[in-house]
Design a protein around this motif. Sequence first.
Motif, short mmCIF file in Angstrom:
data_model
loop_
_atom_site.label_atom_id
_atom_site.label_comp_id
_atom_site.label_asym_id
_atom_site.label_seq_id
_atom_site.Cartn_x
_atom_site.Cartn_y
_atom_site.Cartn_z
N THR A 1 18.36 -52.47 -19.17
CA THR A 1 18.69 -51.06 -18.90
C THR A 1 17.50 -50.36 -18.27
OG1 THR A 1 20.18 -51.07 -20.80
CG2 THR A 1 19.50 -48.92 -19.97
N GLU A 2 16.33 -50.59 -18.83
CA GLU A 2 15.11 -49.98 -18.28
C GLU A 2 14.86 -50.46 -16.86
OE1 GLU A 2 10.35 -49.82 -19.25
OE2 GLU A 2 11.73 -50.25 -20.88
N ALA A 3 15.07 -51.74 -16.62
CA ALA A 3 14.88 -52.28 -15.28
C ALA A 3 15.87 -51.67 -14.30
CB ALA A 3 15.01 -53.81 -15.30
N GLN A 4 17.11 -51.46 -14.73
CA GLN A 4 18.11 -50.84 -13.86
C GLN A 4 17.70 -49.41 -13.51
OE1 GLN A 4 21.77 -51.27 -16.01
NE2 GLN A 4 22.08 -53.39 -15.36
N LYS A 5 17.14 -48.69 -14.47
CA LYS A 5 16.68 -47.33 -14.19
C LYS A 5 15.56 -47.35 -13.15
CE LYS A 5 17.75 -45.38 -18.73
NZ LYS A 5 17.17 -44.85 -19.99
N VAL A 6 14.65 -48.30 -13.31
CA VAL A 6 13.54 -48.41 -12.36
C VAL A 6 14.09 -48.73 -10.96
CG1 VAL A 6 11.53 -49.81 -11.72
CG2 VAL A 6 11.81 -49.04 -14.08
N VAL A 7 15.05 -49.62 -10.89
CA VAL A 7 15.63 -49.99 -9.60
C VAL A 7 16.33 -48.79 -8.96
CG1 VAL A 7 17.44 -51.39 -8.51
CG2 VAL A 7 15.84 -52.45 -10.10
N LYS A 8 17.06 -48.03 -9.75
CA LYS A 8 17.73 -46.84 -9.21
C LYS A 8 16.71 -45.83 -8.70
CE LYS A 8 21.98 -47.13 -11.91
NZ LYS A 8 22.81 -46.52 -12.96
N THR A 9 15.65 -45.64 -9.45
CA THR A 9 14.59 -44.72 -9.02
C THR A 9 13.98 -45.20 -7.71
OG1 THR A 9 14.09 -44.18 -11.32
CG2 THR A 9 12.40 -43.66 -9.69
N LEU A 10 13.74 -46.49 -7.64
CA LEU A 10 13.17 -47.05 -6.42
C LEU A 10 14.13 -46.92 -5.23
CD1 LEU A 10 11.41 -50.24 -7.79
CD2 LEU A 10 10.35 -48.13 -7.01
N GLU A 11 15.41 -47.11 -5.49
CA GLU A 11 16.39 -46.97 -4.41
C GLU A 11 16.40 -45.54 -3.87
OE1 GLU A 11 20.11 -48.23 -6.08
OE2 GLU A 11 19.71 -50.35 -5.68
N SER A 12 16.37 -44.57 -4.78
CA SER A 12 16.39 -43.18 -4.32
C SER A 12 15.11 -42.85 -3.57
CB SER A 12 16.60 -42.21 -5.49
OG SER A 12 15.50 -42.26 -6.38
N ARG A 13 13.99 -43.33 -4.07
CA ARG A 13 12.73 -43.11 -3.36
C ARG A 13 12.75 -43.81 -2.00
NH1 ARG A 13 7.80 -43.75 -7.74
NH2 ARG A 13 8.31 -41.92 -8.97
N GLY A 14 13.34 -44.97 -1.96
CA GLY A 14 13.43 -45.72 -0.71
C GLY A 14 14.28 -44.99 0.32
N GLN A 15 15.38 -44.39 -0.13
CA GLN A 15 16.23 -43.64 0.78
C GLN A 15 15.50 -42.40 1.32
OE1 GLN A 15 19.72 -42.91 -1.57
NE2 GLN A 15 20.56 -44.97 -1.26
N GLU A 16 14.77 -41.73 0.42
CA GLU A 16 14.00 -40.57 0.87
C GLU A 16 12.93 -41.00 1.87
OE1 GLU A 16 12.36 -38.67 -2.58
OE2 GLU A 16 14.33 -38.32 -3.46
N ALA A 17 12.27 -42.09 1.58
CA ALA A 17 11.23 -42.59 2.47
C ALA A 17 11.81 -43.02 3.81
CB ALA A 17 10.48 -43.75 1.82
N ALA A 18 13.01 -43.60 3.79
CA ALA A 18 13.65 -44.01 5.05
C ALA A 18 13.96 -42.81 5.92
CB ALA A 18 14.92 -44.80 4.75
N GLU B 1 2.39 -47.61 -9.15
CA GLU B 1 3.23 -47.33 -10.31
C GLU B 1 4.28 -48.41 -10.50
OE1 GLU B 1 6.50 -44.04 -11.77
OE2 GLU B 1 5.03 -43.46 -10.25
N LEU B 2 4.89 -48.83 -9.43
CA LEU B 2 5.90 -49.88 -9.50
C LEU B 2 5.28 -51.18 -10.02
CD1 LEU B 2 8.69 -51.06 -8.89
CD2 LEU B 2 7.89 -51.50 -6.57
N GLY B 3 4.10 -51.50 -9.52
CA GLY B 3 3.43 -52.72 -9.99
C GLY B 3 3.17 -52.67 -11.48
N LYS B 4 2.71 -51.51 -11.97
CA LYS B 4 2.44 -51.37 -13.41
C LYS B 4 3.72 -51.51 -14.22
CE LYS B 4 -1.60 -48.36 -12.97
NZ LYS B 4 -2.11 -46.99 -13.18
N ARG B 5 4.80 -50.86 -13.76
CA ARG B 5 6.07 -50.93 -14.49
C ARG B 5 6.61 -52.36 -14.53
NH1 ARG B 5 9.92 -45.74 -13.19
NH2 ARG B 5 8.56 -44.17 -14.13
N LEU B 6 6.56 -53.03 -13.40
CA LEU B 6 7.08 -54.40 -13.36
C LEU B 6 6.24 -55.33 -14.23
CD1 LEU B 6 8.13 -54.79 -9.61
CD2 LEU B 6 9.60 -54.49 -11.61
#
Length: 168
Positions: free
Chosen positions: A52-69, A103-108
């Motif tokens: 569940t925590e990993a899914q939250k991280v992935v969703k956060t990363l996806e939203s950040r990725g879309q903003e960055a794109a 931050e992503l590296g630390k979380r992973l």
Amino acid sequence: MTTKNETTETKTAETTPAATETAKVAALAQNVESFLKAQLAVAQKRIEELETEAQKVVKTLESRGQEAAKEAQALWGKLQAGELLADPRVQELGKKVESARAELGKRLDGIQTKVVEAVGVASQAQLKDLNKELAKLSRKVDALLKPVRRGSNGAAKSASSPASAPRA
């Protein structure tokens, strides 16, 4: 003469220790089984929490990725125009990207550590520590065995060598 009751009591007394021992073994096996099931349930629950925590991280990363794109597309036009590198937003974006990466590296790493702990496997750091300790102990054992090897080799050579023995 023995009566039928005495014979039955004797047989019951003879089989009671075996039956008691079998019952103890069965109870112990059931206790071990229930303990293992409980531990497996706890580990499974923890793995589900980690997922569940990993899914939250992935969703956060996806939203950040879309903003960055979106920002990247806007900046692509500036890059083609040659004004991108001087733009302070580009410099700020570079800092944001670097902090997000860290931050992503630390979380992973944290998630990986939690999964390894939940499964019960030694981490790479623990294995390195164990290997270092093993190497130290191996050197100590070798150092302790060197004098013993020299002493046994020297005694064997002097006994087998006729040149070193005095002649009469």
